[in-house]
Design an enzyme around this catalytic site. Structure first.
Site, PDB file in Angstrom:
ATOM      1  N   ALA A   1      60.200  47.725  46.548  1.00  0.00           N
ATOM      2  CA  ALA A   1      58.830  47.192  46.610  1.00  0.00           C
ATOM      3  C   ALA A   1      58.365  46.895  45.189  1.00  0.00           C
ATOM      4  O   ALA A   1      58.504  47.736  44.298  1.00  0.00           O
ATOM      5  CB  ALA A   1      57.906  48.212  47.265  1.00  0.00           C
ATOM      6  N   LEU A   2      57.833  45.693  44.978  1.00  0.00           N
ATOM      7  CA  LEU A   2      57.339  45.356  43.641  1.00  0.00           C
ATOM      8  C   LEU A   2      56.000  46.034  43.398  1.00  0.00           C
ATOM      9  O   LEU A   2      55.193  46.200  44.311  1.00  0.00           O
ATOM     10  CB  LEU A   2      57.164  43.838  43.502  1.00  0.00           C
ATOM     11  CG  LEU A   2      58.420  42.998  43.239  1.00  0.00           C
ATOM     12  CD1 LEU A   2      58.018  41.598  42.817  1.00  0.00           C
ATOM     13  CD2 LEU A   2      59.308  43.598  42.167  1.00  0.00           C
TER      14      LEU A   2
ATOM     15  N   ASP B   1      70.958  55.420  30.826  1.00  0.00           N
ATOM     16  CA  ASP B   1      70.375  54.141  30.388  1.00  0.00           C
ATOM     17  C   ASP B   1      68.845  54.150  30.382  1.00  0.00           C
ATOM     18  O   ASP B   1      68.233  53.133  30.683  1.00  0.00           O
ATOM     19  CB  ASP B   1      70.905  53.031  31.323  1.00  0.00           C
ATOM     20  CG  ASP B   1      70.533  51.635  30.844  1.00  0.00           C
ATOM     21  OD1 ASP B   1      70.549  51.398  29.625  1.00  0.00           O
ATOM     22  OD2 ASP B   1      70.221  50.781  31.686  1.00  0.00           O
TER      23      ASP B   1
END
Length: 404
Positions: free
Chosen positions: A231-232, A299
């Site tokens: 979901a953005l 990362d």
């Protein structure tokens, strides 16, 4: 259900501070009707004459799409609440809503697509690049690793099990490359990269700075491709976010080391540097470190916060695709912030101890959470077993700190 029992435990009922109007990302009158701008963006505007009740007897808020309710629910303390009735609906939307547009997301080192749904909701699609049982080769540098779609799915559920709730909801999805990407894309650069492989499969590779070439093409079987749908978050024009460089960022160099790797007293200078010199920012960063160690993610060079809330808010744990790459090795250097600062939130420590006990074993509750995903099994068994081993190492590190 071990998972249901975990979420009923008193440690998962610790009250969140009261949310006032200024603690909400968006202040919205739930009686007000909103119409979506048909520009394809996720912007919405208030209609000038709001009707308080719809003919059905529902309020306007009841008619909002799930993604909009998710955005409206974000506050200073959490991305979504613990017992959130929206979550199953939002995950189902991500997995099943019809895709009306797919374009490549600009920036980033690897190919990602932005998918739009008929209700203007949007999701970030990361395609499958390697199978569940492939491990990252030992000779690979962390910065040249693939981003894994299943790591994004597993990271969301792990973050929720740890009660951080700082990763936007993610669901797995099987996408038809032909109908749901190639035939509907308006992205001319992306459109040029589709081809049929010698095996008769539909493939594409997009444009990016790594792994976007014919040799690294993403191919369907013959046009079905797995991926993660995240979901953005609200558009940055509506809710600005600030990006923060992690003090324990790696050097991203093949031979140079970062300062924290050379200076055992590095934490002392971090503690004197804003925003780590007050509030809970450093403890939140150590929470994130523990999440990363459990999934083997090296990362984490940046994290983000919502600008509206200043320094007194949670960290967003975005981009988790480089987790779950190796199960046979534990990268202890990820735990440097915990080991060097010897600080941890009491609530986090108590939950980690709980997840190390038989009734709530971390691997069991995560396996159960992932079983409901459309792409289950999401993680290979060795990755789940590695979680229990790594959890033990986090508790040992805290034990050393307590002894000191």
């Amino acid at each position: 259900s071990k998972l249901a029992a975990l979420f009923r435990h008193p440690l998962y009922k610790i009250p969140v501070p009261e949310v006032t109007e200024k603690d909400k990302l968006f202040v919205v009158n739930p009686m007000e009707k909103f119409s979506l701008r048909s520009s394809g963006s996720d912007e919405w505007v208030s209609s000038s004459k709001a009707e308080t009740l719809l003919p059905t007897g529902k309020t306007a808020y009841d008619t909002y799409p799930t993604w909009l309710k998710f955005h409206i629910g974000i506050n200073r303390h959490e991305l979504y609440p613990r017992q959130d009735p929206l979550l199953p609906m939002l995950l189902r939307d991500l997995a099943t809503q019809r895709i009306v547009s797919s374009v490549q997301k600009s920036g980033g080192t690897q190919l990602k697509l932005i998918m739009t749904f008929p209700n203007y909701g949007q999701a970030l699609f990361k395609p499958m690049k390697q199978t569940r049982d492939q491990e990252t080769p030992a000779d690979f540098f962390y910065f040249s690793d693939f981003e894994r779609h299943n790591a994004e799915i597993a990271a969301f559920h792990l973050d929720r099990i740890l009660d951080f709730r700082r990763i936007p909801p993610v669901s797995g999805r099987l996408v038809n490359i032909t109908k749901e990407i190639r035939d509907i894309t308006t992205d001319k650069k992306l459109a040029k990269t589709f081809f049929i492989s010698p095996a008769g499969n539909v493939c594409f590779y997009g444009e990016c700075s790594y792994y976007c070439s014919t040799e690294h093409a993403l191919c369907g079987k013959p046009d079905r491709l797995e991926g993660s749908m995240a979901a953005l978050l609200p558009d940055k024009t509506l809710a600005k976010r600030r990006s923060w460089r992690s003090p324990w960022r790696r050097s991203y160099h093949k031979s140079k080391k970062a300062e924290w790797e050379l200076n055992p007293n590095y934490c002392a200078q971090v503690r004197e540097t804003p925003p780590y010199d007050r509030g809970h920012r450093l403890l939140d960063l150590i929470d994130m470190t523990i999440l990363d160690f459990l999934m083997g993610n090296m990362d984490r060079h940046h994290y983000e916060t919502f600008e509206k809330f200043g320094n007194d808010t949670f960290l967003l744990h975005l981009d988790n695709g480089r987790g779950f790459g190796t199960h046979s090795r534990d990268e202890l250097s990820i735990l440097a912030p915990l080991q060097q600062c010897c600080s941890i939130k009491k609530s986090t420590y108590l939950r980690l101890q709980l997840l190390a006990t038989q009734p709530y074993r971390l691997s069991d509750v995560l396996r159960e959470a992932l079983a409901a995903d459309p792409l289950a099994p999401v993680l290979a068994e060795p990755h789940l077993r590695a979680l229990d081993r790594r959890l033990g190492k986090v508790l040992v590190a805290v034990g050393h700190c307590l002894a000191r």
